[in-house]
Write an enzyme that holds these catalytic residues in place. Structure first.
Site, PDB file in Angstrom:
ATOM      1  N   ASP A  52       0.820  -1.215   0.000  1.00 26.68           N
ATOM      2  CA  ASP A  52       0.000   0.000   0.000  1.00 26.68           C
ATOM      3  C   ASP A  52       0.850   1.260   0.000  1.00 26.68           C
ATOM      4  OD1 ASP A  52      -2.134   1.712   0.075  1.00 26.68           O
ATOM      5  OD2 ASP A  52      -2.704   1.281   2.146  1.00 26.68           O
TER       6      ASP A  52
ATOM      7  N   ASP B 266      -1.606   5.048  -6.041  1.00 25.78           N
ATOM      8  CA  ASP B 266      -1.902   4.219  -4.872  1.00 25.78           C
ATOM      9  C   ASP B 266      -2.048   2.746  -5.244  1.00 25.78           C
ATOM     10  OD1 ASP B 266      -2.765   3.157  -2.479  1.00 25.78           O
ATOM     11  OD2 ASP B 266      -4.719   4.144  -2.503  1.00 25.78           O
TER      12      ASP B 266
END
Length: 340
Positions: free
Chosen positions: A32, A212
């Site tokens: 992440d 992301d």
């Protein structure tokens, strides 16, 4: 020296095997770049060893979808051949929204960790990349990510490289762009970009957003999404939550062009669709075509107008360069792949 770790594409996220403790227990953590805390315990429980040390802090993080709370420990973390002594980890006592993973490997900017500890609310927590660099293990504070499209529900086709880029994973040269100064995107791996559809339809004029790995879809502000929906002729599909096209509409689907750092990156028609042989995995119909561009849920001009997610990053090599406060993108041999 730099080191690489294989990553597994689970269709909606990428995970890496992370060793914790001595002897190490292996945890499958979601990669992440949109958050910066590393934590485990969502599925497999934390196994304490001689290297495990509780701090005096509680830790909690709320995500776009999901949350966790628990206790801070420091422990030895291993990523492939790389070892990180005294890495802070969160050990979850409560979590929601994390099926199919043991936790998160948070490799976003370190300042996102401020406010996640209690009582030390103003203390930041160095990420694994930060510690690898500060401990002298890697030569530069940088993470490079290679993702690839998949036609199966689990495929170990990705690679994280800490401290260097892997020239075998991209084509041409890497285009770098500075981290945006526009808030709130500036707190993340935020960049400025424009998006157009086909030769001349503007979808998003120059604006800030984020890159992301932890978001599945490629999301754009609601007003931009409406333009994209109109341009493609897509309809909202209730079963999947995605936009749906007929095969005839797909035959006419144009590329999306992302201009970043003065360079234009082409997200082809095939790159804009969910892998068709996996439609049923998300509740879709085998004969339909679903789009991976989604609605961010807020209008443009609010300082975070897009999220270039996993579905974008399956087509481009990405570089998260903390040392030089910049983000890099390059084409790959999968940029124009037609496997979806």
């Amino acid at each position: 020296a730099a080191g690489s770790v294989p990553a597994t594409n689970q269709l909606v996220d990428y995970v890496v095997n992370v060793g914790v403790g001595s002897p190490a227990t292996t945890y499958s953590l979601l990669v992440d770049t949109g958050s910066s805390n590393t934590w485990l315990g969502a599925d497999k429980s934390y196994v304490k060893t001689s290297t495990s040390s509780a701090t005096s802090d509680k830790v909690s993080v709320t995500y776009g979808s999901g949350s966790f709370s628990g206790t801070e420990y420091t422990d030895t973390v291993t990523l492939g051949s790389l070892t990180i002594p005294k890495q802070s980890i969160g050990v979850a006592s409560r979590d929601s929204g994390f099926d199919g993973v043991d936790g998160i490997l948070g490799v976003g900017p370190v300042d996102l960790t401020v406010g996640t500890l209690s009582p030390h609310t103003s203390t930041s927590i160095p990420t694994v990349t930060d510690n690898l660099f500060s401990q002298g293990t890697i030569p530069t504070n940088l993470l490079a990510v290679s993702f690839e499209p998949t036609t199966s529900e689990s495929s170990t086709n990705g690679e994280l490289t800490f401290g260097a880029t892997d020239s075998s994973k991209y084509t041409g040269s890497i285009t770098y762009t500075p981290i945006t100064s526009t808030s709130p995107a500036s707190a993340y791996w935020g960049i400025n970009q424009t998006i157009r559809y086909g030769s001349s339809t503007s979808i998003l004029s120059s604006t800030a957003g984020i890159v992301d790995t932890g978001t599945t879809l490629t999301l754009i502000a609601s007003d931009a999404f409406a333009k994209y929906k109109k341009a493609t002729g897509a309809v909202a599909d209730n079963n999947t939550g995605l936009l749906r096209l007929t095969t005839a509409q797909y035959a006419n689907l144009q590329s999306l062009f992302f201009t970043i750092g003065g360079q234009t990156f082409e997200l082809t028609a095939n790159a804009q669709i969910w892998p068709r042989n996996l439609n049923t995995a998300i509740g879709g119909s085998a004969s339909s075509v679903y789009l991976i561009v989604g609605d961010l849920g807020s209008d443009s001009g609010e300082g975070l107008d897009f999220i270039n997610g996993l579905t974008f990053l399956e087509r481009f090599y990405s570089v998260y360069d903390t040392t030089n406060k910049r983000l890099g993108l390059a084409t790959t041999s999968f940029t124009t792949a037609t496997s979806n």
